[in-house]
Design a protein around this motif. Sequence first.
Motif, PDB file in Angstrom:
ATOM      1  N   VAL A  12       0.730  -1.378   0.048  1.00 41.53           N
ATOM      2  CA  VAL A  12       0.032  -0.106  -0.107  1.00 41.53           C
ATOM      3  C   VAL A  12       0.899   1.095   0.023  1.00 41.53           C
ATOM      4  CG1 VAL A  12      -1.920   1.295   1.155  1.00 41.53           C
ATOM      5  CG2 VAL A  12      -1.812  -1.089   1.222  1.00 41.53           C
ATOM      6  N   LEU A  13       0.440   2.224  -0.943  1.00 38.94           N
ATOM      7  CA  LEU A  13       1.401   3.436  -1.028  1.00 38.94           C
ATOM      8  C   LEU A  13       0.655   4.363  -0.101  1.00 38.94           C
ATOM      9  CD1 LEU A  13       2.256   1.646  -3.608  1.00 38.94           C
ATOM     10  CD2 LEU A  13       2.453   3.725  -4.702  1.00 38.94           C
ATOM     11  N   THR A  50      -3.621   1.285  -2.657  1.00 42.57           N
ATOM     12  CA  THR A  50      -2.948  -0.166  -3.110  1.00 42.57           C
ATOM     13  C   THR A  50      -2.141   0.198  -4.229  1.00 42.57           C
ATOM     14  OG1 THR A  50      -4.621  -0.749  -4.202  1.00 42.57           O
ATOM     15  CG2 THR A  50      -4.609  -1.246  -2.159  1.00 42.57           C
ATOM     16  N   ALA A  51      -0.889  -0.704  -4.544  1.00 41.19           N
ATOM     17  CA  ALA A  51      -0.104  -0.579  -5.449  1.00 41.19           C
ATOM     18  C   ALA A  51      -0.831  -0.997  -6.586  1.00 41.19           C
ATOM     19  CB  ALA A  51       1.058  -1.211  -5.231  1.00 41.19           C
ATOM     20  N   GLU A  52      -1.588  -1.774  -6.671  1.00 45.19           N
ATOM     21  CA  GLU A  52      -2.494  -2.377  -7.949  1.00 45.19           C
ATOM     22  C   GLU A  52      -3.376  -1.577  -8.254  1.00 45.19           C
ATOM     23  OE1 GLU A  52      -5.655  -5.291  -5.570  1.00 45.19           O
ATOM     24  OE2 GLU A  52      -3.533  -5.992  -6.391  1.00 45.19           O
ATOM     25  N   ARG A  61      -3.834   5.677  -8.635  1.00 43.93           N
ATOM     26  CA  ARG A  61      -2.514   6.297  -8.593  1.00 43.93           C
ATOM     27  C   ARG A  61      -2.250   7.064  -9.799  1.00 43.93           C
ATOM     28  NH1 ARG A  61       2.037   1.397  -8.384  1.00 43.93           N
ATOM     29  NH2 ARG A  61       3.281   3.191  -8.235  1.00 43.93           N
ATOM     30  N   ALA A  62      -2.893   7.068 -10.858  1.00 40.75           N
ATOM     31  CA  ALA A  62      -2.903   8.014 -12.024  1.00 40.75           C
ATOM     32  C   ALA A  62      -3.349   9.231 -11.665  1.00 40.75           C
ATOM     33  CB  ALA A  62      -3.196   7.531 -13.134  1.00 40.75           C
ATOM     34  N   PHE A  73       0.242  14.365  -5.947  1.00 39.47           N
ATOM     35  CA  PHE A  73       0.919  13.528  -4.813  1.00 39.47           C
ATOM     36  C   PHE A  73       2.060  12.855  -5.167  1.00 39.47           C
ATOM     37  CE2 PHE A  73      -3.478  14.288  -3.615  1.00 39.47           C
ATOM     38  CZ  PHE A  73      -3.491  14.248  -2.197  1.00 39.47           C
ATOM     39  N   ILE A  74       3.016  12.566  -4.164  1.00 38.02           N
ATOM     40  CA  ILE A  74       4.190  11.848  -4.325  1.00 38.02           C
ATOM     41  C   ILE A  74       4.085  10.832  -3.214  1.00 38.02           C
ATOM     42  CG2 ILE A  74       5.496  13.580  -5.344  1.00 38.02           C
ATOM     43  CD1 ILE A  74       6.943  14.002  -2.720  1.00 38.02           C
ATOM     44  N   GLU A  75       4.807   9.779  -3.531  1.00 34.84           N
ATOM     45  CA  GLU A  75       5.181   8.553  -2.545  1.00 34.84           C
ATOM     46  C   GLU A  75       6.053   8.819  -1.453  1.00 34.84           C
ATOM     47  OE1 GLU A  75       6.713   4.105  -2.161  1.00 34.84           O
ATOM     48  OE2 GLU A  75       5.964   4.722  -4.531  1.00 34.84           O
TER      49      GLU A  75
END
Length: 250
Positions: free
Chosen positions: A102-103, A222-224, A229-230, A237-239
Amino acid sequence: MGQRRSPLGVVELELLAARGWRALEEAPLGDWLLRAGNGFTGRANSALVVGDPGRPLAEAVAAVARWYDDRGLQPCAMLPGVQSRRADAAFAAAGWATDGDVLVLTAPIAATAPPAVSVELSPTPDDAWLAGYRYRGGPLPDGALEVLTHGEDVVFASVRLDPEPAPLAAVARGALTDGWLGVTAVTVAEGHRRRGLATAVMTALQQWAADRGAHSVYLQVTAENTPARALYRGAGFIEHHRYHYRRRIG
């Protein structure tokens, strides 16, 4: 104007986020935080593994298992960042299975134009909001409301495009903690996706937080989840770091 931002490390941000999504029962295990909340969400029902548990790691893993067994919950640990690698290895050695990454994403809160649609904000979620939040694709389980409303300073955003009794088009939850806005529960109804509604509720939440002096925002994805995320990357936003869960099987 928001407050001046102070950078937070992984441990500090995770402890802050734990206050924004609070469990109903909490107990320390050294520096670790044991959390239980009716089984609703991993964050409210996992041991937050940060710092030193005050005992050998194998003993700490066993203590976590006993605590959750005593409450009838599946033993679960949340392991953030590289600082948790040794503990992660101890859980793995005990046979606990791992979930995907999870990011945790962060961004500064900046002045923006008002959302393109009307967003209603309320200190409590009504029945329409609760129906609009699709937890893991389904309706909310019993006990979810207690967790959702257990934060220190929370607000619930909703967008209605069709008259009642039609469902809400979008919902989200915000929690403000020490100048940081945590955004969770972002849900857009299937028939209203790709219309900018997720951006609208996030904008409204950030404006709400900025009016209270907030300087930064964080969220988890979630990473998936490539589309989300896009979306967040496009919003600046950044990780910050990643975490994963380990759960005892059987």
